[in-house]
Design a protein around this motif. Structure first.
Motif, PDB file in Angstrom:
ATOM      1  N   ILE A 117       2.519   4.294   2.162  1.00 16.29           N
ATOM      2  CA  ILE A 117       2.305   5.139   0.975  1.00 16.29           C
ATOM      3  C   ILE A 117       3.476   6.098   0.791  1.00 16.29           C
ATOM      4  N   ILE A 118       3.854   6.788   1.871  1.00 21.18           N
ATOM      5  CA  ILE A 118       4.960   7.755   1.770  1.00 21.18           C
ATOM      6  C   ILE A 118       6.256   7.048   1.407  1.00 21.18           C
ATOM      7  N   LYS A 119       6.521   5.905   2.022  1.00 23.38           N
ATOM      8  CA  LYS A 119       7.761   5.184   1.733  1.00 23.38           C
ATOM      9  C   LYS A 119       7.784   4.697   0.281  1.00 23.38           C
ATOM     10  N   SER A 120       6.625   4.300  -0.233  1.00 26.92           N
ATOM     11  CA  SER A 120       6.544   3.886  -1.637  1.00 26.92           C
ATOM     12  C   SER A 120       6.829   5.065  -2.564  1.00 26.92           C
ATOM     13  N   LEU A 121       6.289   6.236  -2.225  1.00 27.85           N
ATOM     14  CA  LEU A 121       6.561   7.426  -3.033  1.00 27.85           C
ATOM     15  C   LEU A 121       8.051   7.758  -3.032  1.00 27.85           C
ATOM     16  N   ILE A 122       8.678   7.605  -1.879  1.00 26.01           N
ATOM     17  CA  ILE A 122      10.133   7.841  -1.798  1.00 26.01           C
ATOM     18  C   ILE A 122      10.866   6.866  -2.711  1.00 26.01           C
ATOM     19  N   LYS A 123      10.475   5.607  -2.669  1.00 27.01           N
ATOM     20  CA  LYS A 123      11.147   4.595  -3.497  1.00 27.01           C
ATOM     21  C   LYS A 123      11.025   4.938  -4.975  1.00 27.01           C
ATOM     22  N   TYR A 124       9.856   5.382  -5.402  1.00 26.23           N
ATOM     23  CA  TYR A 124       9.670   5.703  -6.822  1.00 26.23           C
ATOM     24  C   TYR A 124      10.387   6.996  -7.200  1.00 26.23           C
TER      25      TYR A 124
END
Length: 392
Positions: A117-124
């Motif tokens: 979840i955190i890594k996805s937020l970083i990507k976005y």
């Protein structure tokens, strides 16, 4: 150094000194505007800004942020994380819409890990920052920050009282504040229900003054939040659902072709991804066969919140909540029913309408052969009044 920065002499000097101080970690695309974000985030304290930037650069290495475009986020995140680029505001800055109530964080954490979840937020975040940088090159520095519309319609506090969910939200806020300073132009939180005030009173402890100054919170009154949004964003750049003119080809005013709405995660997708939910903050007890546990809590303030979060090991348990009034009469406010809490955490919340004594009951009297081990967190949360003046 650009002459269009409109800086005072001491600020210009601080920028020059800061650039020399961190020269060993700068990359070619780190221009004056980038450096100013860190200086402003630390009130022009060069030493503090240097520490913040160096920590962030180390964080980027740990999370491989510079290669995050190559990382393929889980399919569930792609399909269920609510967000989308709506258009651009009157100064050509990107406008992001987040239908926040569509984020089923409870279901998500039963399919993917917190790190996912955190890594996805970083990507976005990196994606939206790239758009900002493109807009700056085309239209100038005023296009370099993000305008966000958080739609809280349908927001349910319940799932965020589950400890892993709350921890993910706090981790995301801390990650954002430490590594993406001064990128928020304006944040409109609209359709905020009454219970949102408690959630925000917790979240704001982790937000800095700059971020808080950019947040405007509105109740479910379009007559107030629509004019505020349209003052900054042209009508043809936001969905009709928010007072604009954009619609899907089929006429949907929420513009679902551009903005993921999220949604409930099907339970058949659940896997055991809650291994970190073994918190020592839970109280663990064994309820013997044919016995029950009754926890009594007294609320002294109207509007307090009584929340529960529990799981059992291997077997189900009966659960319910009773309220005792001043005459001593007890009534069920949460009916005592059998809960399969060995399969999923049982979480919930009720608002205490007036001071009273509440009994939280774990009932194992129906089981004559099995004792039940439970892990529970029962809390009485005080009412939050601090947003009343902030919510038009």
């Amino acid at each position: 150094m650009s002459t269009s920065l409109n800086l005072l002499d001491d600020q210009r000097f601080a920028l020059m000194k800061f650039r020399r101080t961190v020269a060993d970690i700068l990359q070619p695309h780190h221009d004056d505007h980038f450096l100013l974000r860190w200086l402003r985030a630390r009130s022009w304290n060069i030493t503090a800004a240097e520490k913040m930037l160096r920590n962030s650069m180390q964080w980027r290495k740990q999370w491989e942020v510079d290669k995050i475009e190559e990382w393929d986020e889980p399919e569930l995140i792609k399909n269920y994380l609510p967000h989308g680029l709506s258009g651009f505001d009157k100064e050509n800055a990107p406008v992001v819409v987040i239908p926040f109530a569509g984020f089923d964080i409870y279901g998500t954490l039963h399919v993917v890990t917190r790190r996912d979840i955190i890594k996805s937020l970083i990507k976005y975040l990196e994606y939206y920052l790239r758009i900002c940088n493109e807009q700056v090159r085309k239209h100038g520095p005023l296009a370099g920050k993000v305008t966000v519309i958080y739609d809280m319609e349908g927001f349910n506090l319940k799932q965020y009282l589950w400890r892993p969910a709350g921890e993910v939200v706090i981790s995301a806020i801390q990650m954002y504040e430490a590594n993406y300073p001064e990128i928020l132009k304006m944040c409109y939180i609209i359709n905020a229900p009454k219970m949102f005030s408690f959630a925000f009173s917790v979240a704001k402890r982790f937000l800095n003054e700059y971020t808080l100054s950019k947040i405007q919170i509105f109740k479910a009154d379009p007559m107030k939040w629509k004019p505020a949004i349209l003052k900054l964003v042209p009508a043809d750049q936001i969905p009709a659902h928010f007072g604009g003119t954009l619609k899907d080809p089929d006429g949907n005013p929420k513009l679902v072709t551009k903005i993921c709405q999220g949604g409930k995660i099907p339970k058949e997708m659940y896997v055991d991804k809650t291994e970190n939910d073994k918190s020592t903050d839970y109280t663990t007890v064994t309820i013997r066969k044919g016995d029950k546990l009754e926890l009594c809590l007294t609320t002294s303030e109207e509007g307090s919140l009584l929340s529960w979060d529990f799981r059992t090991e291997d077997y189900d348990i009966k659960f319910g909540i009773l309220k005792e009034d001043t005459s001593g009469m007890k009534t069920e406010i949460v009916p005592i029913t059998k809960i399969a809490a060995h399969k999923l955490n049982e979480i919930g919340i009720v608002t205490c309408d007036k001071p009273a004594t509440y009994s939280v009951v774990f009932d194992n009297t129906y089981s004559l052969i099995r004792s039940k081990k439970i892990h529970y967190s029962i809390r009485v949360l005080p009412p939050s009044e601090e947003l009343k003046e902030q919510m038009p």
